[in-house]
Design a protein around this motif. Structure first.
Motif, PDB file in Angstrom:
ATOM      1  N   UNK A  72       8.862   6.281  13.978  1.00 20.51           N
ATOM      2  CA  UNK A  72       9.404   7.451  13.179  1.00 20.51           C
ATOM      3  C   UNK A  72      10.283   6.522  12.080  1.00 20.51           C
ATOM      4  N   UNK A  73       9.449   5.452  11.349  1.00 17.66           N
ATOM      5  CA  UNK A  73       9.718   4.958  10.218  1.00 17.66           C
ATOM      6  C   UNK A  73       9.277   5.689   9.162  1.00 17.66           C
ATOM      7  N   UNK A  74      10.057   6.543   8.210  1.00 13.77           N
ATOM      8  CA  UNK A  74       9.686   7.440   7.435  1.00 13.77           C
ATOM      9  C   UNK A  74       9.296   6.656   6.103  1.00 13.77           C
ATOM     10  N   UNK A  75      10.008   5.558   5.642  1.00 15.66           N
ATOM     11  CA  UNK A  75       9.633   4.891   4.584  1.00 15.66           C
ATOM     12  C   UNK A  75       8.489   4.049   4.702  1.00 15.66           C
ATOM     13  N   UNK A  76       8.261   3.391   5.880  1.00 15.22           N
ATOM     14  CA  UNK A  76       7.260   2.687   6.039  1.00 15.22           C
ATOM     15  C   UNK A  76       5.975   3.649   6.124  1.00 15.22           C
ATOM     16  N   UNK A  77       5.964   4.911   6.825  1.00 14.52           N
ATOM     17  CA  UNK A  77       4.850   5.596   7.007  1.00 14.52           C
ATOM     18  C   UNK A  77       4.525   6.139   5.851  1.00 14.52           C
ATOM     19  N   UNK A  78       5.434   6.529   4.826  1.00 14.94           N
ATOM     20  CA  UNK A  78       5.150   6.950   3.114  1.00 14.94           C
ATOM     21  C   UNK A  78       4.278   5.759   2.541  1.00 14.94           C
ATOM     22  N   UNK A  79       4.810   4.516   2.812  1.00 17.68           N
ATOM     23  CA  UNK A  79       3.972   3.522   1.890  1.00 17.68           C
ATOM     24  C   UNK A  79       2.776   3.215   2.742  1.00 17.68           C
ATOM     25  N   UNK A  80       2.472   3.272   3.878  1.00 18.23           N
ATOM     26  CA  UNK A  80       1.256   2.944   4.705  1.00 18.23           C
ATOM     27  C   UNK A  80       0.212   4.302   4.347  1.00 18.23           C
ATOM     28  N   UNK A  81       0.620   5.550   4.260  1.00 18.11           N
ATOM     29  CA  UNK A  81       0.048   6.572   3.859  1.00 18.11           C
ATOM     30  C   UNK A  81      -0.427   6.340   2.206  1.00 18.11           C
ATOM     31  N   UNK A  82       0.417   6.074   1.499  1.00 18.71           N
ATOM     32  CA  UNK A  82       0.106   5.834   0.175  1.00 18.71           C
ATOM     33  C   UNK A  82      -1.024   4.920   0.060  1.00 18.71           C
ATOM     34  N   UNK A  83      -1.058   3.660   0.825  1.00 21.13           N
ATOM     35  CA  UNK A  83      -1.947   2.790   0.776  1.00 21.13           C
ATOM     36  C   UNK A  83      -3.336   3.242   1.431  1.00 21.13           C
ATOM     37  N   UNK A  84      -3.291   4.145   2.350  1.00 22.92           N
ATOM     38  CA  UNK A  84      -4.631   4.641   2.940  1.00 22.92           C
ATOM     39  C   UNK A  84      -5.162   5.477   2.119  1.00 22.92           C
ATOM     40  N   UNK A  85      -4.222   6.472   1.296  1.00 28.94           N
ATOM     41  CA  UNK A  85      -4.755   7.274   0.394  1.00 28.94           C
ATOM     42  C   UNK A  85      -5.468   6.715  -0.587  1.00 28.94           C
ATOM     43  N   UNK A  86      -4.960   5.499  -1.118  1.00 26.85           N
ATOM     44  CA  UNK A  86      -5.577   4.472  -2.175  1.00 26.85           C
ATOM     45  C   UNK A  86      -6.810   4.007  -1.935  1.00 26.85           C
ATOM     46  N   UNK A  87      -6.854   3.817  -0.577  1.00 26.55           N
ATOM     47  CA  UNK A  87      -8.055   3.117  -0.240  1.00 26.55           C
ATOM     48  C   UNK A  87      -9.156   4.069  -0.044  1.00 26.55           C
ATOM     49  N   UNK A  88      -8.958   5.415   0.377  1.00 27.85           N
ATOM     50  CA  UNK A  88      -9.839   6.628   0.576  1.00 27.85           C
ATOM     51  C   UNK A  88     -10.489   6.964  -0.993  1.00 27.85           C
ATOM     52  N   UNK A  89      -9.520   6.815  -1.904  1.00 29.05           N
ATOM     53  CA  UNK A  89      -9.752   7.078  -3.360  1.00 29.05           C
ATOM     54  C   UNK A  89     -10.697   5.931  -3.811  1.00 29.05           C
ATOM     55  N   UNK A  90     -10.398   4.918  -3.650  1.00 26.77           N
ATOM     56  CA  UNK A  90     -11.188   3.836  -3.998  1.00 26.77           C
ATOM     57  C   UNK A  90     -12.681   3.758  -3.420  1.00 26.77           C
ATOM     58  N   UNK A  91     -12.694   4.157  -2.004  1.00 27.30           N
ATOM     59  CA  UNK A  91     -13.908   4.387  -1.274  1.00 27.30           C
ATOM     60  C   UNK A  91     -14.924   5.701  -1.627  1.00 27.30           C
ATOM     61  N   UNK A  92     -14.455   6.379  -2.636  1.00 26.05           N
ATOM     62  CA  UNK A  92     -15.108   7.571  -3.062  1.00 26.05           C
ATOM     63  C   UNK A  92     -14.990   9.072  -2.188  1.00 26.05           C
ATOM     64  N   UNK A  93     -13.599   9.076  -1.431  1.00 23.86           N
ATOM     65  CA  UNK A  93     -13.246  10.213  -0.891  1.00 23.86           C
ATOM     66  C   UNK A  93     -12.304  10.834  -1.232  1.00 23.86           C
ATOM     67  N   UNK A  94     -12.500  11.673  -2.509  1.00 22.67           N
ATOM     68  CA  UNK A  94     -11.201  12.347  -3.114  1.00 22.67           C
ATOM     69  C   UNK A  94     -10.504  13.353  -2.170  1.00 22.67           C
ATOM     70  N   UNK A  95     -11.183  14.114  -1.603  1.00 21.56           N
ATOM     71  CA  UNK A  95     -10.629  15.202  -0.837  1.00 21.56           C
ATOM     72  C   UNK A  95      -9.803  14.472   0.383  1.00 21.56           C
ATOM     73  N   UNK A  96     -10.303  13.592   0.912  1.00 20.12           N
ATOM     74  CA  UNK A  96      -9.317  12.970   1.897  1.00 20.12           C
ATOM     75  C   UNK A  96      -8.269  12.250   1.209  1.00 20.12           C
ATOM     76  N   UNK A  97      -8.483  11.518   0.243  1.00 21.77           N
ATOM     77  CA  UNK A  97      -7.360  10.610  -0.447  1.00 21.77           C
ATOM     78  C   UNK A  97      -6.201  11.741  -0.935  1.00 21.77           C
ATOM     79  N   UNK A  98      -6.708  12.768  -1.550  1.00 16.61           N
ATOM     80  CA  UNK A  98      -5.606  13.629  -1.922  1.00 16.61           C
ATOM     81  C   UNK A  98      -4.542  14.140  -0.733  1.00 16.61           C
TER      82      UNK A  98
END
Length: 181
Positions: A72-98
């Motif tokens: 239940x670490x909100x800030x860490x979750x937000x950062x990790x999700x932002x990182x994961x979304x960026x990875x999905x975007x870089x890897x060509x998965x715009x729907x998942x990234x968004x």
């Protein structure tokens, strides 16, 4: 924690292999709190992106997301999700990234984590620009006569105040012992 901070400095200097080795060593000590393990996996994902290992980065970021949810670490979750979304975007998965980046933003706002909110917003902006014109160059950092968009890193002094390194403090790896005790 010292080794984790050194790994962050090495990452920022583009020394990805050394940063990964030190970060893994820190994660393997068994002496980190759950939150610090989560942050360590998020750093590992950033390092692996620098090494062009998006599959490994996705796995590390996903592990950070899972640990942040469990703790239940909100800030860490937000950062990790932002990182994961960026990875999905870089890897060509715009729907998942968004979807992931919107979740990161929705968590970052209420937790007052401006850094995660900005990271998610930047990646969302890149996503929208990429969809409109895939050939366009996206400028994220620009320090010119027309504008100043910059990124900063460093430490923030707590309630006790004090002088801590900032984004303008030159940092270097010094010789000596780096073992947690």
């Amino acid at each position: 924690l010292v080794e984790g901070n050194l790994a962050e400095v090495l990452y920022l200097q583009g020394q990805f292999d050394e940063a990964e080795m030190l970060n893994r060593k820190t994660l393997e000590t068994g002496k980190l709190s759950r939150l610090n393990k989560c942050l360590g996996h998020n750093l590992l994902a950033r390092i692996q992106i620098g090494q062009k290992q998006t599959d490994k980065a996705r796995a590390s970021a996903s592990q950070a997301v899972e640990m942040a949810r469990e703790g239940n670490f909100a800030s860490a979750l937000a950062m990790a999700l932002a990182q994961l979304g960026t990875i999905e975007l870089m890897d060509g998965h715009p729907g998942t990234a968004e979807r992931i980046l919107l979740e990161a933003r929705s968590i970052a706002g209420p937790s007052n984590d401006r850094h995660a909110e900005v990271l998610a917003a930047i990646s969302l902006g890149r996503l929208k620009l990429d969809q409109k014109n895939p050939e366009a160059h996206v400028v994220l950092l620009d320090e010119s006569k027309d504008r100043v968009y910059l990124s900063q890193s460093g430490l923030i002094a707590g309630a006790a105040g004090g002088s801590l390194p900032t984004h303008k403090t030159p940092m270097k790896l010094v010789s000596g012992e780096r073992e947690l005790k």
